[in-house]
Write an enzyme that holds these catalytic residues in place. Sequence first.
Site, PDB file in Angstrom:
ATOM      1  N   GLY A 160      15.665 -11.629   6.139  1.00 19.44           N
ATOM      2  CA  GLY A 160      15.533 -10.356   5.441  1.00 19.44           C
ATOM      3  C   GLY A 160      15.267  -9.241   6.430  1.00 19.44           C
ATOM      4  CD  GLU A 161      11.582  -8.624   9.238  1.00 24.21           C
ATOM      5  OE1 GLU A 161      12.008  -8.090  10.289  1.00 24.21           O
ATOM      6  OE2 GLU A 161      10.664  -9.456   9.234  1.00 24.21           O
ATOM      7  CB  ALA A 162      17.771  -4.386   7.358  1.00 22.55           C
ATOM      8  CB  ILE A 201      14.107  -4.987  11.142  1.00 26.27           C
ATOM      9  CG1 ILE A 201      15.177  -3.921  10.879  1.00 26.27           C
ATOM     10  CG2 ILE A 201      12.727  -4.497  10.731  1.00 26.27           C
ATOM     11  CD1 ILE A 201      16.579  -4.321  11.263  1.00 26.27           C
TER      12      ILE A 201
END
Length: 348
Positions: A315-317, A97
């Site tokens: 995940g993590e955006a 990210i």
Amino acid sequence: MSSDWIFGACAVPDARMRSAALARQEQLTKPPGALGRLEHLAVRLAAWQRTDRPGVQRVWIAVYAADHGVAAEGVSAFPQAVTGEMVRNFARGGAAIAVLARELGARLEVVNLGVVNDPGDLPRVRRAWIAPSSANICEQPAMTATQLRDALAAGADSIAQAKSCDTQLFVGGEMGIGNTTAAAALGCALLSQFPQAMAGAGTGLDAEGIAHKATVITRALALHADASSPLERLRRLGGFEIAALVGAYIAAAQAGIPVLVDGFITTAAALVATRLNPGVREWLLFGHRSQERGHAALLRAMDAEPLLQLDLRLGEASGAAVAIPLLRSACALHNGMATFAEAGVSDA
């Protein structure tokens, strides 16, 4: 401080700007609807941003990190120390990210809510410490009422900062070993799903590991079967970073900032947010459909059609960040194309 703010009214998109954007789309040099969902995205952004010429240049990405007590049940392929190590990696700019945020020119905020392997104070990391970890949901509620309140407020704090920077889009992300288990448990409780349908590979579990994860979720659901409200289910089955996401999504909708939701865990948080405050749903876009098993059920529950499907499960955006250029393209086409009159092209 009370958490009653989460029930406050959400902003209302500008119907006049929506109509103006629709009218412009009808005059651009293309057949009606030829740009498909890109047209609808531009119109929604226009209504959210209260302008007929929307943009997605000022993006705020907040990644909330927290550890989970349920990790003690062996539900992850990675050790719990990874959460704190990844916070350090975020700060150094080495995480996925961080790379994507640089590429997008987006503001990246990392929030340490409590990790077992605490990296301490780091540059570019906001410390909103609650505890080293949530409690094991197989033994007791994940959070106390005070911890839940503080986690919700940590998410709202991100929105206050984002609003002060005139942010056009908010993206929430998470990091926490064990958090797919908590998200799956929440999904089961909110949607009356069987754990076997919601438990997925997470960080890379094999079939045996996924079956064990489903058993752990079954135990947690049995222990907390009397939790009936969305807020109590969040307190008992969630985690600090999931609650922070809930708080951020609600605060963003109240502030009139559109939200791009990432993957499985953030969608579980979005579902909780909409159950607590239905007005939030109007402000949500969904970036992608992840590879995590339970994500499709969460998306269906909110009648959400994600922008991308790339088999992501990091995940993590990260998945939402990958979708941002799509939104920028939608705005560029809406704002930059000539109308039939401007181009001297005959209309149908």
